[in-house]
Design an enzyme around this catalytic site. Structure first.
Site, PDB file in Angstrom:
ATOM      1  N   ASP A 419       6.463   4.420  -8.954  1.00 10.90           N
ATOM      2  CA  ASP A 419       5.408   4.071  -8.004  1.00 10.90           C
ATOM      3  C   ASP A 419       6.073   3.705  -6.676  1.00 10.90           C
ATOM      4  O   ASP A 419       6.752   2.684  -6.570  1.00 10.90           O
ATOM      5  CB  ASP A 419       4.613   2.883  -8.555  1.00 10.90           C
ATOM      6  CG  ASP A 419       3.418   2.521  -7.689  1.00 10.90           C
ATOM      7  OD1 ASP A 419       3.373   2.935  -6.513  1.00 10.90           O
ATOM      8  OD2 ASP A 419       2.534   1.790  -8.182  1.00 10.90           O
ATOM      9  N   HIS A 420       5.843   4.551  -5.674  1.00 16.44           N
ATOM     10  CA  HIS A 420       6.538   4.375  -4.400  1.00 16.44           C
ATOM     11  C   HIS A 420       6.015   3.185  -3.601  1.00 16.44           C
ATOM     12  O   HIS A 420       6.569   2.845  -2.543  1.00 16.44           O
ATOM     13  CB  HIS A 420       6.429   5.645  -3.554  1.00 16.44           C
ATOM     14  CG  HIS A 420       7.656   5.933  -2.735  1.00 16.44           C
ATOM     15  ND1 HIS A 420       8.465   4.939  -2.239  1.00 16.44           N
ATOM     16  CD2 HIS A 420       8.201   7.095  -2.319  1.00 16.44           C
ATOM     17  CE1 HIS A 420       9.459   5.482  -1.547  1.00 16.44           C
ATOM     18  NE2 HIS A 420       9.325   6.789  -1.585  1.00 16.44           N
ATOM     19  N   ARG A 421       4.953   2.532  -4.084  1.00 16.65           N
ATOM     20  CA  ARG A 421       4.498   1.330  -3.396  1.00 16.65           C
ATOM     21  C   ARG A 421       5.490   0.184  -3.560  1.00 16.65           C
ATOM     22  O   ARG A 421       5.632  -0.664  -2.669  1.00 16.65           O
ATOM     23  CB  ARG A 421       3.129   0.887  -3.935  1.00 16.65           C
ATOM     24  CG  ARG A 421       1.979   1.831  -3.614  1.00 16.65           C
ATOM     25  CD  ARG A 421       0.701   1.371  -4.258  1.00 16.65           C
ATOM     26  NE  ARG A 421       0.808   1.329  -5.729  1.00 16.65           N
ATOM     27  CZ  ARG A 421      -0.171   0.924  -6.542  1.00 16.65           C
ATOM     28  NH1 ARG A 421      -1.314   0.502  -6.028  1.00 16.65           N
ATOM     29  NH2 ARG A 421      -0.011   0.942  -7.852  1.00 16.65           N
TER      30      ARG A 421
END
Length: 448
Positions: A419-421
């Site tokens: 998850d690139h968040r």
């Protein structure tokens, strides 16, 4: 005098709202004891056998096998004092005592839910009474003053789509795949349970062979429910909520496989099924210590990133009921041997359809072992509530450059989706490189 108690469908895990009735283990008139298994249900997470919280006599079944029922809906009524003497009718003020709170058993929730039963779909199925009618029947049972039990739901003939004979989930699936109607069979197992042999024999019988074969272009419709429904909802939610990034790494795991061969003869591992997955799990738990972001969660409501000091390691397992992800709790505390034992028990239980619902929630990181299917790698979708998932590919003999020479080595591919968040490219790359380094040279564990 008779004391009637209604048994509502409990929440067998966190957040479940409904379940399908698979089979009844009791019928009206049967005597039951505390903790006796009375019904098998299928939730979105597992097939579960429910025990009875009271002793007494079953007076009524409110639902039938195949019904999908919401949590809190009464599914049967039990007379807990069948031998009680008749007593004068109570005063009107006391005529309708509140239903006694059911004491929660292991695996049960105890919250009170006002729920309605979902209408059944499909042909040749009699109309179900409304949930209000069911509640009214139960209410009458509790306020009855003449000591008589309410009329029981009588099983309908199989030909009208009523009660489905007893059969375990894998047998039900086999029957569906082979096109065998369970209602037309007589079970030869204990208590009339239909076995795989019963289904296979029916499938090979002349009348089955003579059945019309679907023509080219035909279709078959299967209701979306259970594990398939949950998986679909979770994957859609994850794919459209978490911005996925996937990175790949090809690893020479020859040293790992050589260590595995040596350990098989070690006294501590002689009775252990030591698989490459166990090495991968151990590498993951060690690498997480250096990159805790892949073991974190994004809390949108609180606008916080939740870092977890524990690793509840999910292992994606293919079962007759579909894909499920049971967890190895506190995997970071386990040795290689302990992980191997835990993984063996986990996968065996999952394939038998006996994974408790509580073992499939609150994961922090997942491994999907696509290599067991001969697949090199893929782009896995992150499980909701987690920040990363690792695909562990097949181990193959491949040409590999070693000290300037081409040699045949054991090679596999890894794929990490994150998850690139909350996981940047650097963090994801460092974690994947650490896992690869530990598999390529288990001695690197000494430096972690």
């Amino acid at each position: 005098m008779p004391q009637y108690k209604s048994f509502p469908l409990p929440d067998t895990a966190e957040g479940l709202t409904e379940a399908e009735i698979l089979s009844w283990h009791v019928q009206p008139g049967d005597e039951v004891t505390v903790n006796q298994i009375i019904v098998e249900i299928e939730t979105a997470k597992a097939a579960v056998e429910l025990p009875c919280p009271w002793a007494g006599v079953v007076t009524e079944l409110h639902v039938r096998p195949g019904d999908t029922v919401t949590v809190g809906t009464p599914i049967l009524t039990i007379d807990t004092d069948p031998g009680g003497a008749a007593a004068p009718a109570p005063a009107p003020a006391a005529a309708a005592p509140a239903e006694e709170e059911m004491k929660p058993l292991v695996g049960y929730g105890s919250k009170t839910v006002t729920a309605k039963r979902r209408a059944r779909k499909g042909p040749a199925v009699p109309a179900e009474p409304a949930a209000a009618a069911v509640q009214e029947q139960v209410g009458q049972a509790f306020t009855s003053t003449n000591g008589s039990a309410p009329a029981a739901v009588q099983p309908e003939p199989a030909a009208t789509g009523g009660y489905v004979p007893l059969a375990k989930p894998p047998v039900r699936k086999l029957a569906k795949d082979l096109g065998v109607d369970l209602r037309s069979l007589t079970g030869t197992g204990a208590d009339g349970v239909i076995t795989r042999e019963d289904v296979q024999q029916a499938a090979s019988a002349p009348e089955q062979a003579a059945a019309p074969v679907a023509t080219r272009g035909g279709e078959r419709r299967v209701p979306i429910k259970g594990v398939r429904k949950m998986t679909a909802q979770a994957m859609v939610s994850s794919a459209f909520t978490a911005p996925h990034v996937t990175e790949f790494l090809t690893v020479d795991v020859t040293p790992m496989m050589e260590l595995r061969a040596r350990l098989k003869n070690h006294r501590e591992f002689r009775d252990v099924r030591l698989t490459p997955l166990a090495f991968c799990a151990r590498a993951v738990t060690m690498a997480i210590k250096r990159t805790p972001e892949v073991n974190a969660a994004w809390d949108e409501a609180a606008q916080e990133i939740v870092y977890k000091d524990y690793v509840h390691l999910g292992i994606a397992a293919a079962t007759p009921r579909g894909l499920i992800v049971p967890k190895v709790r506190d995997a970071e505390r386990m040795s290689l041997r302990e992980l191997a034992v835990a993984l063996d028990e986990l996968t065996t239980t999952a394939r038998e359809g006996k994974t408790p619902p509580g073992d499939m929630v609150n994961g922090t990181f997942t491994i999907t072992n696509v290599g067991v299917f001969g697949v090199d790698t893929g782009t896995p979708i992150i499980n909701p509530g987690e920040s990363a998932i690792l695909a562990f590919g097949a181990i193959r003999d491949m040409p590999w450059v070693v000290d300037g020479d081409i040699k045949v080595r054991k090679v596999c591919q890894l794929a990490l989706s994150f998850d690139h968040r909350l996981v940047d490219g650097q963090q994801g790359s460092e974690f994947l490189a650490d896992v690869g380094a530990l598999l390529a040279d288990p001695g690197m564990a000494m430096t972690f």
